[in-house]
Design an enzyme around this catalytic site. Sequence first.
Site, PDB file in Angstrom:
ATOM      1  N   ASP A  83       0.834  -1.208   0.000  1.00 53.98           N
ATOM      2  CA  ASP A  83       0.000   0.000   0.000  1.00 53.98           C
ATOM      3  C   ASP A  83       0.863   1.250   0.000  1.00 53.98           C
ATOM      4  OD1 ASP A  83       0.828  -0.603   2.697  1.00 53.98           O
ATOM      5  OD2 ASP A  83      -0.615   0.882   3.413  1.00 53.98           O
ATOM      6  N   GLU A 176       0.407  -1.220   5.589  1.00 52.57           N
ATOM      7  CA  GLU A 176       1.427  -0.744   6.530  1.00 52.57           C
ATOM      8  C   GLU A 176       1.202   0.713   6.871  1.00 52.57           C
ATOM      9  OE1 GLU A 176       5.259   0.987   7.906  1.00 52.57           O
ATOM     10  OE2 GLU A 176       4.092   1.550   6.167  1.00 52.57           O
TER      11      GLU A 176
END
Length: 407
Positions: A83, A176
């Site tokens: 991400d 994350e």
Amino acid sequence: MTYPNLLDRFLTYVKVNTRSDEHSTTTPSTQSQVDFATNVLIPEMKRVGLQNVYYLPNGFAIGTLPANDPSLTRKIGFISHMDTADFNAEGVNPQVIENYDGGVIELGNSGFKLDPADFKSLEKYPGQTLITTDGTTLLGADDKSGIAEIMTAIEYLTAHPEIKHCEIRVGFGPDEEIGVGANKFDADDFDVDFAYTVDGGPLGELQYETFSAAGSEVHFQGRNVHPGTAKGQMVNALQLAIDFHNQLPEKDRPELTEGYQGFYHLMDVTGSVEEARASYIIRDFEKDAFEARKEAMQSIADKMNQELGSDRVTLNLTDQYYNMKEVIEKDMTPITIAKAVMEDLGITPIIEPIRGGTDGSKISFMGIPTPNIFAGGENMHGRFEYVSLQTMERAVDTIIGIVAYKD
Ligand SMILES: [Zn+2]
């Protein structure tokens, strides 16, 4: 070393929007991450030679490269996140600047520029190939450079069986940037002796100290009466919030701290006379100091409640993650190896505490010591993000060196 597919691979990844969403309740937080894992990463993991490739419900794409030398008995993991941060990631249109001349880089037609006068880090890169944004999005080098580097290292090892290496486990995970991706990491399934997140910044970063972190939601209960007749009656919840905040150590704020100094950070206040809420995060490196900060908050609330004669101030403290140093320093092997490999490659290891957390902070406490190594990105999380191809190549060299390391 140079790696012919590294740049194209990286460019392919960054063009896919995989922004995470902190308001989502699903795992991964966005469908785009599922699509990226299943449509882009998993086929490529198989293509570069990983075996036993699978996708877990926690959003991690996992694969294995078996050892090709029985005397190398370690199992080492490499982890990067899919991400990207909370910034526009739609239509990422990277610019590739070859043989950077050390001057100002225009970011497309956006009017924004990367100017060495503003960004000192540019001084490191004349002559190198830089990948930048066009000024309208972030780049996503954090952490697609890490994914591209791991993938490229595996591809190289598969093509060069003469390089003897231990068993390698690869994990590409979600979310994350919103701090939840590693919460569901399956350490039993990953099953390695230790791992590295490839999620650091500039060349040489090697990190095994992170903050310990907690969040604190403070609720203030007031009593609203007409202000004209308020004397001795009104309790203004907003005033309670101000009084509470003013009792925290004045200098322990993010904007006044650095290095190993911890802080309280007021993130948000909302409310009215009747009730108010304040959100804080608490950060420190040392366990005792971290605990002391939480206790200090509680004792301010206790003292206020005592003075007010009722429990108008209530605190909800939640630990978020802990300094991985506590785990890593029991066996410094992952640091010793990474340091030796970097030095052997002529890279100066930069070992500094991270004033933040990593996926490794949580994974280390799940039983897999997981320090962080450089992936190359600079100015992460915004339009000024950029990365040097040469640094990415050195990250691939480092990964290969670690898995081929002989004691
Ligand atoms: Zn990252």
